[in-house]
Motif scaffolding. Structure first.
Motif, short mmCIF file in Angstrom:
data_model
loop_
_atom_site.label_atom_id
_atom_site.label_comp_id
_atom_site.label_asym_id
_atom_site.label_seq_id
_atom_site.Cartn_x
_atom_site.Cartn_y
_atom_site.Cartn_z
N CYS A 64 6.32 5.54 32.14
CA CYS A 64 6.97 5.25 30.86
C CYS A 64 6.99 6.50 29.98
CB CYS A 64 6.22 4.12 30.15
SG CYS A 64 6.89 3.76 28.51
N CYS B 71 1.71 6.07 26.41
CA CYS B 71 1.72 4.82 27.18
C CYS B 71 1.15 5.00 28.58
CB CYS B 71 3.13 4.24 27.24
SG CYS B 71 3.26 2.77 28.28
N CYS C 284 8.48 1.34 29.99
CA CYS C 284 7.77 0.28 30.69
C CYS C 284 8.46 -1.04 30.38
CB CYS C 284 6.30 0.25 30.25
SG CYS C 284 6.02 -0.02 28.49
N CYS D 240 7.69 -0.10 24.43
CA CYS D 240 7.89 1.33 24.17
C CYS D 240 9.34 1.64 23.82
CB CYS D 240 7.43 2.16 25.37
SG CYS D 240 5.63 2.22 25.51
#
Ligand SMILES: [Zn+2]
Length: 207
Positions: free
Chosen positions: A156, A161, A177, A182
């Protein structure tokens, strides 16, 4: 746990598209030390995770405290897989210790697994309990690392993340993701930056 935490609304998010990636993703915010969180941190929680991830049949692992050595071995495999995948997606040389550890786990899983006399052939991990979870994940990791999907493993792009996913998009351009986590944060960040052009330079806490 903040409101914007991707795993805040569920025990553990399953966004990887492959059980081995979801396994590695049980640690959130890998690349953000302040927020990094191990979402599955007891033998019992692992037993539940194994069922939720579709890796274990319900009741296959008791998740007793006596499984502590098995839990530690499971976490060791997860950390080694994480280091290998993180290097893979960055095109860095594989970290030797972690890669050794992963390969040993794969060999061990094969050595301990049974091969029932049915078709299609499928290794059946043994012994039962959390060790079976580790064995199954090791066998699935072997398949993943030997398949063309290897090149579909992406990380991601969300800052901090660090979650992995299999990019099944035709163009191979998936970045987040989850667009709801995100991806949303990125849109909000860019929107905020447009409205407050100077904020970024002052260490803004915008999402
Ligand atoms: Zn993300």
């Amino acid at each position: 746990m903040s409101e914007e935490d991707p795993a805040a609304t569920a025990d553990v998010a399953m966004i990887g598209g492959h059980p081995v990636l979801d396994f590695v993703n049980t640690v959130a915010w890998r690349h953000d030390e302040a927020r990094r969180a191990d979402r599955v941190n007891s033998a019992d929680a692992w037993a539940r995770w194994g069922v939720a991830a579709g890796v274990l049949r319900s009741g296959a692992a008791s998740g007793q405290d006596a499984d502590e050595p098995a839990r530690l071995a499971l976490v060791e495999l997860r950390e080694a897989l994480w280091a290998v995948l993180d290097a893979l997606v960055d095109d860095r040389p594989l970290p030797l210790l972690a890669w050794d550890s992963v390969r040993r786990a794969l060999v061990e899983a094969r050595a301990k697994a049974a091969l029932p006399p049915t078709l299609p052939l499928r290794w059946q991990p043994a012994p039962p309990g959390l060790a079976a979870l580790r064995g199954t994940l090791a066998l699935q990791a072997e398949q993943l690392l030997a398949s063309d999907d290897l090149h579909r493993i992406h990380r991601c792009a969300g800052p901090g993340c660090g979650w992995f996913f299999l990019d099944r998009s035709r163009a191979g351009t998936r970045r987040w993701c989850s667009s709801g986590d995100c991806g949303n944060r990125d849109r909000a960040r860019r929107h905020y930056a447009r409205k407050h052009p100077s904020a970024g330079r002052q260490g803004s806490k915008a999402p």
